[in-house]
Enzyme design. Structure first.
Site, PDB file in Angstrom:
ATOM      1  N   HIS A 108      -5.466  -3.376  12.875  1.00 22.02           N
ATOM      2  CA  HIS A 108      -6.835  -3.885  12.871  1.00 22.02           C
ATOM      3  C   HIS A 108      -7.040  -4.882  14.011  1.00 22.02           C
ATOM      4  O   HIS A 108      -8.167  -5.095  14.459  1.00 22.02           O
ATOM      5  CB  HIS A 108      -7.165  -4.569  11.543  1.00 22.02           C
ATOM      6  CG  HIS A 108      -7.252  -3.627  10.391  1.00 22.02           C
ATOM      7  ND1 HIS A 108      -6.158  -3.241   9.658  1.00 22.02           N
ATOM      8  CD2 HIS A 108      -8.314  -2.971   9.853  1.00 22.02           C
ATOM      9  CE1 HIS A 108      -6.534  -2.400   8.708  1.00 22.02           C
ATOM     10  NE2 HIS A 108      -7.836  -2.222   8.810  1.00 22.02           N
TER      11      HIS A 108
ATOM     12  N   ARG B 187       0.839  -1.202   0.000  1.00 22.64           N
ATOM     13  CA  ARG B 187       0.000   0.000   0.000  1.00 22.64           C
ATOM     14  C   ARG B 187       0.875   1.253   0.000  1.00 22.64           C
ATOM     15  O   ARG B 187       0.397   2.349  -0.287  1.00 22.64           O
ATOM     16  CB  ARG B 187      -0.911   0.010   1.226  1.00 22.64           C
ATOM     17  CG  ARG B 187      -1.894  -1.159   1.260  1.00 22.64           C
ATOM     18  CD  ARG B 187      -2.516  -1.317   2.633  1.00 22.64           C
ATOM     19  NE  ARG B 187      -3.398  -0.215   2.962  1.00 22.64           N
ATOM     20  CZ  ARG B 187      -3.933  -0.024   4.165  1.00 22.64           C
ATOM     21  NH1 ARG B 187      -3.638  -0.857   5.155  1.00 22.64           N
ATOM     22  NH2 ARG B 187      -4.734   0.994   4.396  1.00 22.64           N
TER      23      ARG B 187
ATOM     24  N   ASP C 231      -8.616   6.946  11.850  1.00 27.90           N
ATOM     25  CA  ASP C 231      -8.806   5.648  11.225  1.00 27.90           C
ATOM     26  C   ASP C 231     -10.060   5.036  11.850  1.00 27.90           C
ATOM     27  O   ASP C 231     -10.639   5.577  12.801  1.00 27.90           O
ATOM     28  CB  ASP C 231      -7.578   4.758  11.448  1.00 27.90           C
ATOM     29  CG  ASP C 231      -7.420   3.689  10.379  1.00 27.90           C
ATOM     30  OD1 ASP C 231      -8.402   3.412   9.661  1.00 27.90           O
ATOM     31  OD2 ASP C 231      -6.326   3.123  10.254  1.00 27.90           O
TER      32      ASP C 231
ATOM     33  N   LYS D 156      -2.613   9.154   4.724  1.00 30.74           N
ATOM     34  CA  LYS D 156      -2.652   8.304   5.918  1.00 30.74           C
ATOM     35  C   LYS D 156      -1.353   7.512   6.051  1.00 30.74           C
ATOM     36  O   LYS D 156      -0.589   7.435   5.080  1.00 30.74           O
ATOM     37  CB  LYS D 156      -3.850   7.359   5.846  1.00 30.74           C
ATOM     38  CG  LYS D 156      -3.859   6.435   4.612  1.00 30.74           C
ATOM     39  CD  LYS D 156      -5.168   5.708   4.491  1.00 30.74           C
ATOM     40  CE  LYS D 156      -5.160   4.789   3.269  1.00 30.74           C
ATOM     41  NZ  LYS D 156      -6.480   4.172   3.054  1.00 30.74           N
ATOM     42  N   HIS D 157      -1.039   6.947   7.246  1.00 31.42           N
ATOM     43  CA  HIS D 157      -1.721   6.980   8.543  1.00 31.42           C
ATOM     44  C   HIS D 157      -0.802   7.718   9.497  1.00 31.42           C
ATOM     45  O   HIS D 157       0.231   7.172   9.882  1.00 31.42           O
ATOM     46  CB  HIS D 157      -1.968   5.577   9.058  1.00 31.42           C
ATOM     47  CG  HIS D 157      -2.698   4.681   8.115  1.00 31.42           C
ATOM     48  ND1 HIS D 157      -2.072   4.041   7.050  1.00 31.42           N
ATOM     49  CD2 HIS D 157      -3.995   4.315   8.058  1.00 31.42           C
ATOM     50  CE1 HIS D 157      -2.963   3.307   6.396  1.00 31.42           C
ATOM     51  NE2 HIS D 157      -4.149   3.459   6.972  1.00 31.42           N
TER      52      HIS D 157
END
Length: 428
Positions: free
Chosen positions: A101, A58, A175, A88-89
């Site tokens: 997560h 990413r 987030d 982000k982040h």
């Protein structure tokens, strides 16, 4: 119907920042066609941790300057086309080995290191007037030493660093607030929402249903009524949201923004042949031949092939080859099956995130012990090579979507050369 594009690391592998602009422009066109006005992109994390389980491809890569350059190009192009960009982040998720997560990661570096690496792309994005930044559910002891307090919830990060020190006055978006990093550190979503707004966030992000929204809303209203959150803090957040809406022409009552292509339905303006051609062209520039000591690329004419896929990729079909699909964690019996089938064939193995799927390394190492000519392709993370450094021929494609797989097939069959350059380092 949307066009699928190569991911950020693949774009960086083309070594041409104009490709970031081309993709951002095409994505903006498709989003505008269907009435979307915001994209939670680009990822500005510097991915310098090979074991990072969630950022990886990413990111634009491991070099802060490269990430900044490609990120700014992406931001400027999106926003010029009327799409709100969110970098982000913040302050940086690239040097973690834990997925936020699931649990709360920590970036333990001192402030000098953060300034030299993690913060570089964000400073560049802020100078480029990015509309918003998204926070990371990660602790940064050098900025806020409070144990277990994620950046998303930290006044020292959101107000002290972002507002006071960096002088950034755009949107701060959290987030997603139901992620495990917050829940496992004592902040279920309603409590996290209150803490984030207190800390300086302007937009609170949820991906769950309305029941959670209502619960968080009730907690926020109660916090304001009790004086825990000053009304001035709510007003400040609202003013920033309204300012961005005004900046991007979203304060009028007309039915969507006008486009120069009103003669066609929205659906007819996505997935266009010319847009797909851009995607394919960039993918062809991204395929990276990391190593070819055995000179196995392109494939020898008439070679009998065995393609081993650790997911439903479809490379074997593209090559017209015998194909075996195994689990992401290949079993002992699957490895034996592959080794038996390899006799007399050139074997192409597509791996995917070997750091998480360790028995893929067992599969590759078992094939190395045979006499079969072996080609390994990292279908996602290019860092897979670290698990089997003895592989003589190794390619990286940074994501197994159709444009990348099509380009890989063309490289393997010699229709095009492999032109990509690694945007990360593959140290053992």
């Amino acid at each position: 119907g949307f066009t699928e594009f190569p991911g950020q690391m693949a774009v960086a592998a083309t070594n041409d920042v104009e490709n970031a602009r081309r993709i951002a422009r095409a994505i903006a066109d498709e989003l505008n066609a269907l009435g979307f006005n915001m994209d939670l992109t680009p990822d500005l994390d510097v991915n310098n941790n090979p074991d990072n389980p969630i950022i990886s491809t990413r990111s634009f890569g491991a070099d802060p300057a490269r990430v900044a350059t490609y990120g700014v190009a992406y931001i400027e192009t999106l926003q010029h086309a009327g799409i709100i960009a969110i970098g982000k982040h913040f302050p940086g998720h690239g040097d973690t080995a834990i997925d936020s997560h699931a649990a709360l990661p920590t970036v333990p570096h001192d402030r000098a290191r953060l300034d030299a690496v993690e913060l570089v792309p964000f400073r560049a994005a802020m100078r480029a007037n990015v509309a918003g930044i998204m926070t990371a559910h990660i602790t940064f002891p050098a900025i806020d030493p409070t144990p277990g307090l994620a950046a998303t919830l930290s006044p020292r990060v959101l107000t002290g660093l972002v507002r006071d020190e960096m002088r950034y006055d755009g949107l701060i978006m959290t987030d997603e607030l139901t992620m495990g990093a917050l829940a496992t550190s004592g902040y279920p979503a309603p409590r996290a929402a209150v803490a984030a707004l207190q800390a300086g966030a302007d937009v609170l992000l949820f991906q769950t249903g309305y029941a959670m929204h209502r619960e968080a809303h009730a907690a926020l209203v109660d916090a304001v009524k009790r004086g825990e959150i000053p009304e001035a803090r709510v007003d400040e957040a609202l003013r920033r949201v309204l300012r961005v809406k005004a900046q991007f022409g979203l304060m009028t009552n007309d039915e969507g923004r006008k486009t120069k292509d009103e003669g066609r339905t929205p659906e007819a303006r996505v997935g266009l042949p010319e847009t797909r051609a851009i995607s394919r062209e960039i993918a062809r520039q991204a395929v990276t031949l990391v190593r070819d000591e055995a000179q196995r690329v392109p494939l020898k004419p008439g070679a009998q092939l065995l393609v081993v896929e650790t997911g439903a990729y479809g490379l074997g079909q593209r090559l017209g080859a015998m194909t075996l699909q195994v689990k992401a964690q290949p079993t002992t019996s699957e490895i034996t099956m592959v080794v038996n089938a390899a006799e007399g064939r050139t074997v192409i193995v597509l791996t995917s995130d070997v750091a998480k799927n360790r028995t893929q390394a067992d599969l590759v190492n078992a094939l190395l012990k045979t006499n079969a000519p072996l080609i390994v392709v990292a279908a996602r993370s290019p860092y897979d090579l670290r698990a089997f450094p003895g592989v003589p021929t190794y390619l990286a494609i940074y994501g197994a979507n159709p444009p990348m797989l099509d380009a890989l097939a063309e490289v393997l069959t010699g229709k095009i050369p492999a032109r990509g350059k690694l945007p990360v380092e593959l140290k053992p």
